[in-house]
Design a protein around this motif. Structure first.
Motif, PDB file in Angstrom:
ATOM      1  N   VAL A  37       0.865  -1.181   0.000  1.00 50.84           N
ATOM      2  CA  VAL A  37       0.000   0.000   0.000  1.00 50.84           C
ATOM      3  C   VAL A  37       0.900   1.229   0.000  1.00 50.84           C
ATOM      4  O   VAL A  37       1.940   1.231   0.666  1.00 50.84           O
ATOM      5  CB  VAL A  37      -0.913   0.029   1.249  1.00 50.84           C
ATOM      6  CG1 VAL A  37      -1.795   1.281   1.238  1.00 50.84           C
ATOM      7  CG2 VAL A  37      -1.771  -1.219   1.341  1.00 50.84           C
ATOM      8  N   THR A  38       0.506   2.269  -0.738  1.00 51.68           N
ATOM      9  CA  THR A  38       1.230   3.538  -0.683  1.00 51.68           C
ATOM     10  C   THR A  38       0.465   4.499   0.228  1.00 51.68           C
ATOM     11  O   THR A  38      -0.708   4.265   0.546  1.00 51.68           O
ATOM     12  CB  THR A  38       1.366   4.161  -2.081  1.00 51.68           C
ATOM     13  OG1 THR A  38       0.060   4.527  -2.557  1.00 51.68           O
ATOM     14  CG2 THR A  38       2.010   3.177  -3.045  1.00 51.68           C
ATOM     15  N   HIS A  39       1.128   5.578   0.612  1.00 56.37           N
ATOM     16  CA  HIS A  39       0.456   6.561   1.446  1.00 56.37           C
ATOM     17  C   HIS A  39      -0.751   7.163   0.721  1.00 56.37           C
ATOM     18  O   HIS A  39      -1.769   7.473   1.352  1.00 56.37           O
ATOM     19  CB  HIS A  39       1.431   7.676   1.858  1.00 56.37           C
ATOM     20  CG  HIS A  39       2.435   7.233   2.869  1.00 56.37           C
ATOM     21  ND1 HIS A  39       3.739   6.913   2.548  1.00 56.37           N
ATOM     22  CD2 HIS A  39       2.332   7.034   4.215  1.00 56.37           C
ATOM     23  CE1 HIS A  39       4.391   6.548   3.632  1.00 56.37           C
ATOM     24  NE2 HIS A  39       3.572   6.617   4.661  1.00 56.37           N
ATOM     25  N   GLU A  40      -0.643   7.316  -0.583  1.00 54.33           N
ATOM     26  CA  GLU A  40      -1.748   7.873  -1.359  1.00 54.33           C
ATOM     27  C   GLU A  40      -2.943   6.924  -1.399  1.00 54.33           C
ATOM     28  O   GLU A  40      -4.084   7.361  -1.582  1.00 54.33           O
ATOM     29  CB  GLU A  40      -1.296   8.183  -2.791  1.00 54.33           C
ATOM     30  CG  GLU A  40      -0.279   9.317  -2.917  1.00 54.33           C
ATOM     31  CD  GLU A  40       1.120   8.912  -2.445  1.00 54.33           C
ATOM     32  OE1 GLU A  40       1.393   7.684  -2.367  1.00 54.33           O
ATOM     33  OE2 GLU A  40       1.937   9.813  -2.172  1.00 54.33           O
ATOM     34  N   GLU A  41      -2.689   5.627  -1.236  1.00 55.66           N
ATOM     35  CA  GLU A  41      -3.756   4.623  -1.301  1.00 55.66           C
ATOM     36  C   GLU A  41      -4.306   4.268   0.074  1.00 55.66           C
ATOM     37  O   GLU A  41      -5.168   3.386   0.182  1.00 55.66           O
ATOM     38  CB  GLU A  41      -3.227   3.353  -1.973  1.00 55.66           C
ATOM     39  CG  GLU A  41      -2.777   3.541  -3.411  1.00 55.66           C
ATOM     40  CD  GLU A  41      -1.995   2.337  -3.934  1.00 55.66           C
ATOM     41  OE1 GLU A  41      -1.876   2.206  -5.167  1.00 55.66           O
ATOM     42  OE2 GLU A  41      -1.504   1.543  -3.105  1.00 55.66           O
ATOM     43  N   LEU A  42      -3.832   4.930   1.117  1.00 54.80           N
ATOM     44  CA  LEU A  42      -4.201   4.523   2.475  1.00 54.80           C
ATOM     45  C   LEU A  42      -5.702   4.670   2.726  1.00 54.80           C
ATOM     46  O   LEU A  42      -6.317   3.826   3.386  1.00 54.80           O
ATOM     47  CB  LEU A  42      -3.405   5.349   3.490  1.00 54.80           C
ATOM     48  CG  LEU A  42      -3.340   4.801   4.923  1.00 54.80           C
ATOM     49  CD1 LEU A  42      -2.850   3.354   4.934  1.00 54.80           C
ATOM     50  CD2 LEU A  42      -2.434   5.670   5.774  1.00 54.80           C
ATOM     51  N   GLY A  43      -6.305   5.736   2.196  1.00 59.27           N
ATOM     52  CA  GLY A  43      -7.748   5.923   2.364  1.00 59.27           C
ATOM     53  C   GLY A  43      -8.546   4.813   1.709  1.00 59.27           C
ATOM     54  O   GLY A  43      -9.483   4.266   2.313  1.00 59.27           O
TER      55      GLY A  43
END
Length: 223
Positions: free
Chosen positions: A126-132
Motif C-alpha cells: 500500500v502507498t500513502h496515497e492509497e491509504l484511504g
C-alpha cells in the motif's frame, strides 16, 4: 519485579500520557479529516505528516517504542492486578477493572492495526496515497468494522481513564473534589475522541472512498 516496580510503573504512566496521549489525539484528528474533508482532506493530512523531517525516527522513538513498552508492561500490570468489582462495586473500582480490560483489548487492536497499515506500507503493498482506499477496503467487511469500533472505544477509554489515574498518581489532582472534576473532564475527552474515530470509520465507508478503492482494484486487475 514487585519489589522495585516504582520506576517502571511511573514510566509506564508517563508514557501513557506523553507522548502516547498526544499521538492518539493526533491520530484522531488525522482520521477525522476523512470525515471533514473527504478523500482529498485525508490525503492532505497524510502528506503533511509525511513531510515532517526525520519522520521515521520520530515515529520509532516517540511513538512505536513507547507504545511497545507501555503495552507489554501494561499486560504485566493487568496480569498482576486484583480486580475486586465482585466485592466492591464502586465506580472507581469498575473503572480500574475496565482500565485493565481495555488495555488488553487496545494492545491486540493496535498490533492488528499496525500490521494492517504500517507493515503493509513498509512491504510496499500500500502507498500513502492509497491509504484511504485501503481503509475503505478493510471497512467493507462488517466484522472488521465491529472490531475497529470495539478497538477505538477501548483505546479512547483506556487513554481517558488512564489520564485521570495519571493526574491522581502524580499528585496533580489532590482531594475528592479535584478528582471528581477531572473525572468528568477525562470522560468528556473520551467521548470527543471516540466520536472523532467513529466518524472517520463512517467516512471511510462512504461512497467517495469506496469508489476510489474499487477504481484502484480495477486498475490493478487490468495491469
Amino acid at each position: 519485579m514487585k519489589g522495585n516496580s516504582y520506576l517502571p510503573r511511573k514510566l509506564h504512566s508517563l508514557l501513557g500520557v506523553i507522548p502516547l496521549g498526544l499521538f492518539i489525539v493526533e491520530h484522531a484528528l488525522t482520521n477525522y479529516s476523512a470525515f471533514e474533508g473527504g478523500k482529498e482532506g485525508f490525503t492532505d493530512a497524510i502528506d503533511l505528516l509525511n513531510s515532517l523531517p526525520l519522520i521515521f525516527f520520530m515515529e520509532m522513538f516517540i511513538i512505536w517504542l513507547p507504545i511497545l513498552f507501555h503495552g507489554v508492561y501494561g499486560l504485566y500490570i493487568a496480569y498482576q492486578s486484583d480486580i475486586n468489582t465482585g466485592r466492591f462495586s464502586y465506580g472507581r473500582n469498575w473503572a480500574f477493572a475496565w482500565q485493565r480490560i481495555t488495555g488488553v483489548i487496545t494492545f491486540i487492536f493496535v498490533a492488528w492495526h499496525f500490521y494492517d497499515t504500517r507493515i503493509q506500507l513498509a512491504l510496499g503493498n500500500v502507498t500513502h496515497e492509497e491509504l484511504g482506499q485501503h481503509m475503505s477496503n478493510i471497512f467493507s467487511n462488517p466484522l472488521a468494522v465491529t472490531a475497529y469500533v470495539i478497538g477505538v472505544l477501548a483505546a479512547t477509554f483506556h487513554f481517558a481513564n488512564g489520564l485521570w489515574a495519571f493526574l491522581v498518581s502524580w499528585g496533580i489532582t489532590v482531594g475528592p473534589r479535584a478528582q471528581k472534576v477531572s473525572s468528568r473532564i477525562c470522560m468528556g475527552i473520551f467521548v470527543i475522541l471516540a466520536a472523532l474515530f467513529l466518524l472517520s470509520i463512517f467516512a471511510f465507508r462512504s461512497d467517495e472512498f469506496a469508489s476510489a478503492a474499487t477504481a484502484a482494484l480495477s486498475a490493478v486487475s487490468v495491469g
